[in-house]
Motif scaffolding. Structure first.
Motif, PDB file in Angstrom:
ATOM      1  N   ALA A   1       0.839  -1.285  -0.119  1.00 26.90           N
ATOM      2  CA  ALA A   1       0.061   0.188   0.054  1.00 26.90           C
ATOM      3  C   ALA A   1       0.895   1.166   0.016  1.00 26.90           C
ATOM      4  N   LEU A   2       2.007   1.194   0.627  1.00 26.98           N
ATOM      5  CA  LEU A   2       3.035   2.309   0.617  1.00 26.98           C
ATOM      6  C   LEU A   2       3.583   2.559  -0.910  1.00 26.98           C
ATOM      7  N   TRP A   3       3.923   1.572  -1.373  1.00 29.34           N
ATOM      8  CA  TRP A   3       4.416   1.683  -2.834  1.00 29.34           C
ATOM      9  C   TRP A   3       3.345   2.282  -3.711  1.00 29.34           C
ATOM     10  N   ASP A   4       1.941   1.686  -3.520  1.00 27.81           N
ATOM     11  CA  ASP A   4       0.910   2.113  -4.348  1.00 27.81           C
ATOM     12  C   ASP A   4       0.800   3.696  -4.180  1.00 27.81           C
ATOM     13  N   GLY A   5       0.726   3.999  -2.851  1.00 28.18           N
ATOM     14  CA  GLY A   5       0.670   5.383  -2.711  1.00 28.18           C
ATOM     15  C   GLY A   5       1.325   6.334  -3.110  1.00 28.18           C
ATOM     16  N   ALA A   6       2.697   5.840  -3.164  1.00 36.72           N
ATOM     17  CA  ALA A   6       3.651   6.594  -3.674  1.00 36.72           C
ATOM     18  C   ALA A   6       3.699   6.591  -5.561  1.00 36.72           C
ATOM     19  N   VAL A   7       3.472   5.745  -5.840  1.00 33.40           N
ATOM     20  CA  VAL A   7       3.196   5.734  -7.305  1.00 33.40           C
ATOM     21  C   VAL A   7       2.018   6.586  -7.695  1.00 33.40           C
ATOM     22  N   GLU A   8       0.747   6.501  -7.186  1.00 33.16           N
ATOM     23  CA  GLU A   8      -0.491   7.302  -7.018  1.00 33.16           C
ATOM     24  C   GLU A   8       0.028   8.727  -7.104  1.00 33.16           C
ATOM     25  N   ALA A   9       1.029   9.108  -6.288  1.00 35.84           N
ATOM     26  CA  ALA A   9       1.290  10.529  -5.742  1.00 35.84           C
ATOM     27  C   ALA A   9       2.321  11.148  -6.683  1.00 35.84           C
ATOM     28  N   TYR A  10       3.403  10.097  -7.364  1.00 37.18           N
ATOM     29  CA  TYR A  10       4.460  10.609  -8.029  1.00 37.18           C
ATOM     30  C   TYR A  10       4.509   9.970  -9.356  1.00 37.18           C
ATOM     31  N   GLY A  11       3.754   8.791  -9.806  1.00 42.02           N
ATOM     32  CA  GLY A  11       3.972   8.412 -11.109  1.00 42.02           C
ATOM     33  C   GLY A  11       4.721   7.238 -10.818  1.00 42.02           C
ATOM     34  N   ARG A  12       6.006   7.078 -10.148  1.00 38.31           N
ATOM     35  CA  ARG A  12       6.915   5.952 -10.062  1.00 38.31           C
ATOM     36  C   ARG A  12       7.651   5.799  -8.735  1.00 38.31           C
ATOM     37  N   VAL A  13       8.455   4.888  -8.324  1.00 40.54           N
ATOM     38  CA  VAL A  13       9.478   4.924  -7.443  1.00 40.54           C
ATOM     39  C   VAL A  13      10.821   4.550  -7.847  1.00 40.54           C
ATOM     40  N   ASP A  14      11.923   5.525  -7.819  1.00 42.74           N
ATOM     41  CA  ASP A  14      13.011   5.374  -8.456  1.00 42.74           C
ATOM     42  C   ASP A  14      13.931   4.647  -7.329  1.00 42.74           C
ATOM     43  N   VAL A  15      13.792   5.104  -5.977  1.00 44.74           N
ATOM     44  CA  VAL A  15      14.579   4.355  -5.031  1.00 44.74           C
ATOM     45  C   VAL A  15      13.887   4.244  -3.898  1.00 44.74           C
ATOM     46  N   TRP A  16      13.864   2.820  -3.176  1.00 48.45           N
ATOM     47  CA  TRP A  16      13.496   2.355  -2.139  1.00 48.45           C
ATOM     48  C   TRP A  16      14.291   2.162  -1.038  1.00 48.45           C
ATOM     49  N   ILE A  17      14.472   2.699   0.075  1.00 47.18           N
ATOM     50  CA  ILE A  17      15.419   2.438   1.173  1.00 47.18           C
ATOM     51  C   ILE A  17      14.882   1.810   2.516  1.00 47.18           C
ATOM     52  N   ASN A  18      15.355   0.365   2.633  1.00 43.23           N
ATOM     53  CA  ASN A  18      14.579  -0.308   3.895  1.00 43.23           C
ATOM     54  C   ASN A  18      15.365   0.303   4.908  1.00 43.23           C
ATOM     55  N   ASN A  19      15.033   1.455   5.549  1.00 43.65           N
ATOM     56  CA  ASN A  19      15.711   1.968   6.838  1.00 43.65           C
ATOM     57  C   ASN A  19      15.104   1.532   8.153  1.00 43.65           C
ATOM     58  N   ALA A  20      13.929   1.115   8.287  1.00 45.33           N
ATOM     59  CA  ALA A  20      13.330   0.801   9.758  1.00 45.33           C
ATOM     60  C   ALA A  20      13.986  -0.311  10.188  1.00 45.33           C
ATOM     61  N   GLY A  21      14.392  -0.035  11.603  1.00 50.98           N
ATOM     62  CA  GLY A  21      15.119  -1.089  12.442  1.00 50.98           C
ATOM     63  C   GLY A  21      15.060  -0.667  13.936  1.00 50.98           C
ATOM     64  N   VAL A  22      15.142  -1.905  14.658  1.00 49.05           N
ATOM     65  CA  VAL A  22      14.971  -1.682  16.046  1.00 49.05           C
ATOM     66  C   VAL A  22      16.072  -2.550  16.742  1.00 49.05           C
ATOM     67  N   SER A  23      16.379  -2.338  17.765  1.00 45.56           N
ATOM     68  CA  SER A  23      17.178  -2.847  18.747  1.00 45.56           C
ATOM     69  C   SER A  23      16.710  -3.765  20.008  1.00 45.56           C
ATOM     70  N   HIS A  24      17.487  -4.293  20.963  1.00 44.71           N
ATOM     71  CA  HIS A  24      17.041  -4.858  22.058  1.00 44.71           C
ATOM     72  C   HIS A  24      17.688  -4.556  23.155  1.00 44.71           C
ATOM     73  N   ALA A  25      17.238  -4.987  24.394  1.00 43.90           N
ATOM     74  CA  ALA A  25      17.984  -4.871  25.759  1.00 43.90           C
ATOM     75  C   ALA A  25      19.499  -5.479  25.547  1.00 43.90           C
TER      76      ALA A  25
END
Length: 249
Positions: free
Chosen positions: A58-82
């Motif tokens: 849905a994120l991809w589709d939203g970006a394509v709807e807004a901008y026409g295409r996605v040139d670069v996708w960055i998998n940045n999300a991350g978490v750590s632990h105790a």
């Protein structure tokens, strides 16, 4: 001008990178799991959980709807632990780290590579972290294992992606965010203070440097490293003369 999607882009390095890219004239969309942060974001944002592939679609589709295409996708999300030995880490916490750091990257790659293949090209960046190079740190075994796996996954994908699509690794080094300092006891923070003062950098330092390269260095199999061996050696060699405190603005 490129269109760039960043997961985990409502805080920390992801947000800093998004802002730097917008300043350079690119179209950017980010996602996060906290609706309040998404609502308050100063760059276009959507609520999405990287552990949910449909949500990333849905994120991809939203970006394509807004901008026409996605040139670069960055998998940045991350978490750590105790900072605990892996055998002491509660099962739920361990599973969450694996789900976000590894499954989340796999989900992002699956969505982005498929979309880029259909549109005729694009590039995916995955974020390196402690463990990608095989370095072992007691107490961060699960986190390090996920980043080691991300490195392997990225290398494998570089041999699998269709023509016109590339994948690569971004290595931001030690950036002063919640992810870097999460789980430290006061004693651990004191023991690590010297190394952090030499090697850690603020988001405002690293994000613009990465922003200049996520588009210009988007080639299959590329690896972009901020904290290179040469830079590390130089900082230690000059640490007696150059005082640094990256934790103070």
């Amino acid at each position: 001008m490129s269109t760039i999607v960043i997961t985990g882009g409502t805080r920390g390095l992801g947000l800093g990178l998004a802002r730097a890219l917008v300043e350079r004239g690119h179209q950017v969309m980010v996602c996060g799991t906290d609706p309040a942060r998404v609502q308050a974001s100063d760059v276009p944002a959507r609520v999405a959980d990287v552990t949910d592939r449909d949500g990333l679609q849905a994120l991809w589709d939203g970006a394509v709807e807004a901008y026409g295409r996605v040139d670069v996708w960055i998998n940045n999300a991350g978490v750590s632990h105790a900072r605990e030995p892996a055998w002491r880490l509660p099962a739920g916490q361990a599973r969450h780290v694996v789900d976000v750091n590894l499954v989340g990257v796999l989900n992002g790659c699956a969505v982005a590579v498929a979309g880029m293949a259909a549109q005729g090209g694009g590039h995916v960046w995955n974020m390196e972290g402690l463990g990608t190079d095989g370095r072992l740190v007691p107490g961060l075994g699960v986190y390090g294992a996920t980043k080691r796996a991300v490195g392997y996954l990225t290398g494998a994908l570089a041999k699998e992606v269709p023509d016109g699509v590339g994948v690569g690794l971004l290595s931001p080094g030690m950036v002063v965010t919640d992810l870097l300092t999460y789980g430290y006891s006061e004693e651990e923070r004191r023991r690590s203070a010297r190394v952090l003062s030499i090697l850690a950098d603020r988001v405002e330092t690293v994000a613009p440097w990465l922003a200049d390269r996520v588009v210009s260095r988007a080639r299959n199999g590329a690896r972009v490293r901020w904290l290179t061996p040469g830079r590390i050696a130089w900082r230690f060699a000059t640490s007696r003369f150059a005082r640094r405190d990256p934790f103070t603005p």
